[in-house]
Design an enzyme around this catalytic site. Sequence first.
Site, PDB file in Angstrom:
ATOM      1  N   GLY A   1      92.695 -21.997  56.746  1.00  0.00           N
ATOM      2  CA  GLY A   1      93.179 -23.072  57.610  1.00  0.00           C
ATOM      3  C   GLY A   1      93.643 -22.566  58.959  1.00  0.00           C
ATOM      4  NE  ARG A   2      98.797 -19.400  58.503  1.00  0.00           N
ATOM      5  CZ  ARG A   2     100.041 -19.028  58.597  1.00  0.00           C
ATOM      6  NH1 ARG A   2     100.650 -19.038  59.750  1.00  0.00           N
ATOM      7  NH2 ARG A   2     100.696 -18.639  57.527  1.00  0.00           N
TER       8      ARG A   2
ATOM      9  CE  LYS B   1      98.398 -15.277  57.457  1.00  0.00           C
ATOM     10  NZ  LYS B   1      98.986 -14.479  56.364  1.00  0.00           N
TER      11      LYS B   1
ATOM     12  CG  ASP C   1      96.886 -14.761  52.046  1.00  0.00           C
ATOM     13  OD1 ASP C   1      96.522 -14.239  53.120  1.00  0.00           O
ATOM     14  OD2 ASP C   1      96.369 -15.788  51.585  1.00  0.00           O
TER      15      ASP C   1
ATOM     16  CG  ASP D   1      95.567 -19.647  47.395  1.00  0.00           C
ATOM     17  OD1 ASP D   1      96.184 -20.008  46.381  1.00  0.00           O
ATOM     18  OD2 ASP D   1      96.067 -19.633  48.527  1.00  0.00           O
TER      19      ASP D   1
ATOM     20  CG  ASP E   1     100.202 -25.317  63.823  1.00  0.00           C
ATOM     21  OD1 ASP E   1      99.827 -24.568  62.888  1.00  0.00           O
ATOM     22  OD2 ASP E   1     101.276 -25.149  64.434  1.00  0.00           O
ATOM     23  N   GLY E   2      96.913 -24.590  62.525  1.00  0.00           N
ATOM     24  CA  GLY E   2      96.042 -23.418  62.652  1.00  0.00           C
ATOM     25  C   GLY E   2      96.714 -22.233  63.322  1.00  0.00           C
TER      26      GLY E   2
ATOM     27  NE  ARG F   1      91.160 -15.825  50.608  1.00  0.00           N
ATOM     28  CZ  ARG F   1      92.293 -15.645  51.260  1.00  0.00           C
ATOM     29  NH1 ARG F   1      93.432 -15.879  50.666  1.00  0.00           N
ATOM     30  NH2 ARG F   1      92.274 -15.252  52.511  1.00  0.00           N
TER      31      ARG F   1
ATOM     32  N   GLY G   1      90.944 -22.978  51.737  1.00  0.00           N
ATOM     33  CA  GLY G   1      90.095 -22.415  52.805  1.00  0.00           C
ATOM     34  C   GLY G   1      90.953 -21.844  53.911  1.00  0.00           C
TER      35      GLY G   1
HETATM   36  P1  AMP Z   1      99.147 -19.231  52.502  1.00  0.00           P
HETATM   37  O1  AMP Z   1     100.453 -19.720  52.011  1.00  0.00           O
HETATM   38  O2  AMP Z   1      99.202 -18.436  53.776  1.00  0.00           O
HETATM   39  O3  AMP Z   1      98.355 -18.528  51.446  1.00  0.00           O
HETATM   40  O4  AMP Z   1      98.314 -20.547  52.901  1.00  0.00           O
HETATM   41  C1  AMP Z   1      97.926 -21.525  51.982  1.00  0.00           C
HETATM   42  C2  AMP Z   1      96.916 -22.423  52.618  1.00  0.00           C
HETATM   43  O5  AMP Z   1      97.484 -23.138  53.707  1.00  0.00           O
HETATM   44  C3  AMP Z   1      95.698 -21.725  53.177  1.00  0.00           C
HETATM   45  O6  AMP Z   1      94.584 -22.556  53.004  1.00  0.00           O
HETATM   46  C4  AMP Z   1      96.059 -21.578  54.634  1.00  0.00           C
HETATM   47  O7  AMP Z   1      94.916 -21.425  55.446  1.00  0.00           O
HETATM   48  C5  AMP Z   1      96.754 -22.891  54.901  1.00  0.00           C
HETATM   49  N1  AMP Z   1      97.691 -22.810  56.034  1.00  0.00           N
HETATM   50  C6  AMP Z   1      98.873 -22.155  56.110  1.00  0.00           C
HETATM   51  N2  AMP Z   1      99.455 -22.329  57.313  1.00  0.00           N
HETATM   52  C7  AMP Z   1      98.620 -23.093  58.043  1.00  0.00           C
HETATM   53  C8  AMP Z   1      98.644 -23.629  59.375  1.00  0.00           C
HETATM   54  N3  AMP Z   1      99.663 -23.398  60.213  1.00  0.00           N
HETATM   55  N4  AMP Z   1      97.599 -24.392  59.767  1.00  0.00           N
HETATM   56  C9  AMP Z   1      96.566 -24.649  58.954  1.00  0.00           C
HETATM   57  N5  AMP Z   1      96.485 -24.187  57.689  1.00  0.00           N
HETATM   58  C10 AMP Z   1      97.489 -23.416  57.233  1.00  0.00           C
HETATM   59 MG    MG Z   2      96.763 -17.664  51.171  1.00  0.00          MG
END
Ligand code: AMP
Ligand code: MG
Length: 517
Positions: free
Chosen positions: A122-123, A143, A292, A282, A155-156, A213, A120
């Site tokens: 996350g940020r 983002k 991404d 994803d 930390d989002g 996705r 989902g």
């Molecule tokens: P990504 O590698 O950007 O595709 O992220 C993989 C997953 O980790 C996704 O669900 C992102 O939303 C989550 N994610 C990445 N960085 C953060 C962050 N700093 N805080 C919260 N969720 C994160």
């Molecule tokens: Mg991603």
Amino acid sequence: MFQIFQKRLHFKTFNLSSLQATIQYLQQIDIMKNNKGWNFDNTYKKLPQDFYSILDPMPVEKPEIILFNSRLADELGLDFSETDQADLAAIFTGNQLPDGAEPISQAYAGHQFGHFTMLGDGRAIVLGEHLSPHGKRYDIQFKGSGRTPYSRSGDGRATLYSMLREYLISEALHHLGIPTSGSLAVAETGQPVYRESVHPGAVLTRVASSHIRIGTFEYASRFLSREKLSNFLDYVVSRHYPDLEESENRALSLLKCVAEKQLNLVLEWMRTGFIHGVLNTDNMSISGESIDFGPCSFMNTFDPSTAFSSVDINKRYAFSNQPGIVQWNLAIFAGTLLPFIDDDEEEARKAAQEVIREFEPRFKDEWYRMMGKKLGFSKSGSQQKYLTDQLISWMEKSKADYTNTFLVIANPDETPGHFKANQEFRNWHDEWRATIEKQQGGISEARRRMARLNPLFIPRNHLVEEALTAASNDGDYTKFHSLLEKMKNPYQDQWVAKDLQLVPTGFDEQYKTFCGT
Ligand code: AMP
Ligand code: MG
């Protein structure tokens, strides 16, 4: 933007005669100006609530606008020409939401390095779907906008460094002619982000035809009812592939269309040496856009096993593995569609497998065709394939630069380097030239063809790092802007390619890229 005003002006003046109506019209223009052209129509929110969570971006302390993409704003029909820097910063950090925005974070799952996980946004937060003046629908997404129900332990937030990276790479891909999400703005938050060290925080405004996705299908298939999955399938078909609405077997047709889009996308990556770096399910969009970018990079020295991502220890997502991984991801996608392909599970499986199996030979054919075009061939016969194979093995053996090799082939007298001194390359080049001369248009036509597909500039890893480090650590954007400018015209000046981009010796051997920072 002005044209839209004009269009509306014509329409209105045609109907207006009274002063009162003119005043009303001028007020309307004022509203439009304040509105900057936002035109939200949020369809995703009409899906069942399981697909998203409703929440606003978390306000930031000291917003500051760093980058704004006027080209993309024009494409979207947005006009910020009369907006001051403070307002821009407030808008593009989420401190000030545009009218019509209905922020949500999207739920999805995915196979990360082969393992299923619930994920989902996350940020990230989708502000809504904006309709451009051409009627095209775009997700507008922040983002780095704060924690969401999907943040898990994160930390989002996002670092300025990684948001600048996404901005630069998505612009580079766009100008290289590769389908990609776009970057509309980067704004600093004024708040520190804690990683292995302390970084400035930032929010990137990302634009994509959607953020649906393969992982969104996996989520619905694993956790939601068949009815909800079926409704979601309807939604995706009508949003992305409306031509399939009348298809006899929509699920199978969707699989074929997505497979085709992804085949074309990965072909483009292979053409330019792009390595996505984290091709989890994803991170693969249903629309066929690159999305991404985390640990992505471009390959310099031709080596099929090139993988720069620090977490990709087994090189699962290495350059030459990408087509196979795309096929693997498509198989996961197919699995989610089985109940809608055929009531008989066995029949459904057979039909889906056929599409997945076809991917490999189709990719090979298309790859030879693409490489043939890179080499200026007008057809894809056995001689052309032979020359392609010979070149590939020569490049690998002699550690040639992937980008520069094609420029040297087209312009051997205009380009410096060790290529010409290499007897094996010269023999190959003679044979290539003889084949080209037999084609209609000979060498000049071939060169024209090659110039369209072989970039002179790619965002070289060392330049990207230099630019990002200076910008993020010292607030010095000189290198960043000069690289960005160069990337706007990557196919230019092919015939005076005297300044081939050269990579400092040893740089790539040490180079690592990081995701999620
Ligand atoms: P990504 O590698 O950007 O595709 O992220 C993989 C997953 O980790 C996704 O669900 C992102 O939303 C989550 N994610 C990445 N960085 C953060 C962050 N700093 N805080 C919260 N969720 C994160
Ligand atoms: Mg991603």
